[in-house]
Design an enzyme around this catalytic site. Structure first.
Site, PDB file in Angstrom:
ATOM      1  N   LYS A   5      46.638  53.770  56.942  1.00  0.00           N
ATOM      2  CA  LYS A   5      47.153  53.731  58.311  1.00  0.00           C
ATOM      3  C   LYS A   5      48.542  54.356  58.388  1.00  0.00           C
ATOM      4  CE  LYS A   5      47.766  50.633  62.268  1.00  0.00           C
ATOM      5  NZ  LYS A   5      47.586  49.259  62.780  1.00  0.00           N
TER       6      LYS A   5
ATOM      7  N   GLU B 131      49.121  52.471  46.330  1.00  0.00           N
ATOM      8  CA  GLU B 131      47.906  52.633  45.529  1.00  0.00           C
ATOM      9  C   GLU B 131      47.098  53.847  45.987  1.00  0.00           C
ATOM     10  OE1 GLU B 131      48.668  48.113  45.898  1.00  0.00           O
ATOM     11  OE2 GLU B 131      48.829  49.904  47.162  1.00  0.00           O
TER      12      GLU B 131
ATOM     13  N   GLY C  39      44.050  46.960  59.961  1.00  0.00           N
ATOM     14  CA  GLY C  39      43.261  47.432  58.830  1.00  0.00           C
ATOM     15  C   GLY C  39      41.978  46.656  58.600  1.00  0.00           C
ATOM     16  N   ARG C  40      42.046  45.327  58.650  1.00  0.00           N
ATOM     17  CA  ARG C  40      40.867  44.517  58.361  1.00  0.00           C
ATOM     18  C   ARG C  40      39.861  44.511  59.501  1.00  0.00           C
ATOM     19  NH1 ARG C  40      45.501  41.831  58.682  1.00  0.00           N
ATOM     20  NH2 ARG C  40      45.847  40.178  60.228  1.00  0.00           N
TER      21      ARG C  40
ATOM     22  N   GLU D 266      43.856  36.928  55.292  1.00  0.00           N
ATOM     23  CA  GLU D 266      45.007  37.732  55.703  1.00  0.00           C
ATOM     24  C   GLU D 266      45.354  37.460  57.162  1.00  0.00           C
ATOM     25  OE1 GLU D 266      46.027  41.808  53.939  1.00  0.00           O
ATOM     26  OE2 GLU D 266      45.223  42.339  55.922  1.00  0.00           O
TER      27      GLU D 266
ATOM     28  N   HIS E 184      22.796  29.843  40.617  1.00  0.00           N
ATOM     29  CA  HIS E 184      22.847  29.703  39.162  1.00  0.00           C
ATOM     30  C   HIS E 184      24.257  29.877  38.617  1.00  0.00           C
ATOM     31  CE1 HIS E 184      18.416  29.720  38.902  1.00  0.00           C
ATOM     32  NE2 HIS E 184      18.513  30.510  39.965  1.00  0.00           N
TER      33      HIS E 184
ATOM     34  N   LYS F 145      55.067  44.109  47.934  1.00  0.00           N
ATOM     35  CA  LYS F 145      55.279  45.561  47.920  1.00  0.00           C
ATOM     36  C   LYS F 145      56.757  45.885  47.701  1.00  0.00           C
ATOM     37  CE  LYS F 145      51.509  46.672  51.157  1.00  0.00           C
ATOM     38  NZ  LYS F 145      51.210  47.277  52.492  1.00  0.00           N
TER      39      LYS F 145
END
Length: 511
Positions: free
Chosen positions: A191, A197, A249-250, A335, A366, A478
């Site tokens: 964005k 990263e 973003g999410r 978030e 399981h 950050k």
């Protein structure tokens, strides 16, 4: 005419929860008694076309739900919903509207123009004859698209998609080791176009492209709200897709961030995804609370995490292709609502976002279902499943039908075992769950499901008095990482703890 008070996030009075808490039965006997109530199976069921929400195994009576709805009215939840869908500024900390639902509305120009712009880039990539596309992003720029592409595997019609998020060089290098640079292109999603990263992986990808004698300007598309930043990093202006600042973003897979989804399923498939989400938006906007899936889901999450203090929530899709859904939901809820609620008085505290975790069924049975059944804490569970399979062998194939039926029988058995237990064998029961089902998993059904959980998250946040659309806590780490890099580069004025200095000294020694 009754005037609606102005919207404001107000502190949640813990004493307002006591009347609701008094209506919730305890343990196996209480939930079993509710399940024996005549007509409960129909009363605690909400439908939207082929999608059904069955919350009969939740520890709520009609009276309890009425009390939650009444509290939601005092918390102005419907007002916040209407303001969000109208495009008003409700993300006050950032001074922005919250516009992800507008991207699903075909009457909105931004929705139509966004699809057209994405489709043009897809056509360009296909004209290059690429066979593999690597999507580089992290957080909301990765989790949503990666989840949706995997969920819609039977509908793929384009190049192979690969999703890279981690700054660990192994993530990208292991991917590129299997690809041919002559038939590979990249999407870089950020964005702000400053995400550490993502930019680090972009630099590595650029080197791989140029080492093969290819032009970065031809093989790399950027998706960003900061076009100038993308241009400064050498992205051709014709290869930049923009997104609105009002798209978090999410919540962004409906925007150009979902370019990889459109590449996978085509323009019409992506439009179907949007249409499914838009159908849930209309349901959320127009349906009374007692028959509203999103409102009910948000109130139940509030009940467990805040009223009853349950700090975990399991998401168990009985659909292998939805394997990445729990990770997407982790970011969505944790978030958005992983923040302290404003409370009157000092020292008061209430639960906000639960820890979301999950895995596909029946595999999850399981691994951690032992804890769900007999652990000392109660974890509410959402079970999700299509009623019909989509298979390479054909959905009507007898063996496919047999296995899918076994899958769904297992899901129902787990829900009932959690609720009813077996006290003589040490299974306490009284463990709540909700079952969501739909016909089959395709673009429309997936879009509807994802929009439902977006709205559940928003309702939960409004009940808590939170802004679910910012994430201030993400920034601290950050900033510290940037300071640590400065120290490695020789800035001794950076203040470090002794243990951090010992750790980072190894990088100075290496350099």
């Amino acid at each position: 005419m009754k005037q609606t008070p102005p919207l404001k996030h107000t502190p949640l009075d813990p004493s307002s929860l006591d009347p609701i808490r008094s209506l919730i039965p305890e343990g196996r006997d209480g939930l079993a008694a509710l399940l024996e109530t005549p007509g409960r199976g129909q009363a605690m069921r909400i439908s939207l076309d082929d999608m059904v929400m069955d919350y009969s195994r939740q520890p709520v009576s009609g009276e309890a739900m009425d009390a939650l709805v009444a509290l939601a009215e005092t918390r102005q939840v419907s007002g916040w919903r209407d303001a969000m869908l109208a495009g008003e500024v409700i993300n006050h900390s950032e001074g922005r509207p919250v516009l992800h639902a507008a991207l699903r509305d075909p009457e909105q120009a931004m929705a139509r123009e966004g699809v057209d712009a994405m489709a043009a880039q897809v056509d360009y990539l296909l004209s290059l004859g690429v066979e593999d596309i690597v999507s580089i992003g992290i957080g909301g720029s990765d989790l949503g698209p990666a989840m949706a592409v995997e969920a819609l595997a039977p509908f793929h019609q384009g190049p192979e998609l690969h999703f890279i998020s981690n700054i660990d060089p192994a993530h990208l290098s292991d991917c590129l080791a299997t690809l041919n640079p002559l038939t590979t292109a990249f999407i870089v999603i950020s964005k702000t176009f400053t995400t550490m990263e993502t930019l680090a992986n972009m630099v590595m990808a650029k080197r791989w492209i140029t080492d093969a004698g290819m032009a970065v300007s031809e093989r790399m598309i950027a998706v960003t709200a900061a076009a100038d930043q993308a241009r400064q990093h050498g992205i051709d202006n014709q290869r930049i897709l923009t997104m609105n600042d009002g798209i978090g973003g999410r919540f962004s897979l409906w925007s150009a961030v979902g370019l990889g989804i459109m590449i996978a399923v085509g323009r019409e498939g992506f439009i179907d995804l949007l249409a499914g989400a838009e159908s849930m938006d209309r349901h959320f906007a127009m349906t009374p609370p007692e028959a509203n899936m999103a409102m009910t889901g948000g109130l139940l999450r509030f009940l467990h995490s805040t009223v009853l203090g349950r700090s975990t929530q399991a998401i168990i899709p009985y659909d292998q292709r939805l394997a990445r859904l729990p990770a997407w939901m982790q970011q969505l809820e944790m978030e958005s609502n992983g923040k302290p609620a404003a409370l009157p008085g000092e020292g008061a505290s209430l639960g906000t976002a639960p820890v979301i975790f999950g895995e596909v069924g029946s595999s999850a049975q399981h691994s951690f279902f032992q804890l769900l059944h007999q652990g000392p804490t109660i974890t509410p569970v959402d079970f999700l499943a299509p009623m019909n399979p989509v298979s390479f062998f054909g959905g009507d194939d007898p063996l496919v039908q047999h296995q899918h039926r076994a899958l769904l029988v297992n899901m129902l058995a787990q829900a009932d075992a959690l609720a009813l237990g077996a006290v003589s064998n040490g299974f306490p029961g009284g463990r709540p769950s909700t079952i969501f089902t739909w016909d089959e998993t395709g673009p429309f059904a997936l879009g509807r499901l994802l929009a439902l959980y977006e709205h559940i998250t928003a309702v939960h946040g409004w009940m808590l008095g939170l802004n679910s659309f910012d994430q201030p806590g993400v920034e601290l780490g950050k900033k510290l990482a940037g300071r640590y890099q400065q120290w490695i580069d020789g800035d001794d004025a950076i203040d470090l703890t002794e243990s951090s200095a010992h750790f980072l000294q190894r990088f100075r020694d290496r350099d």
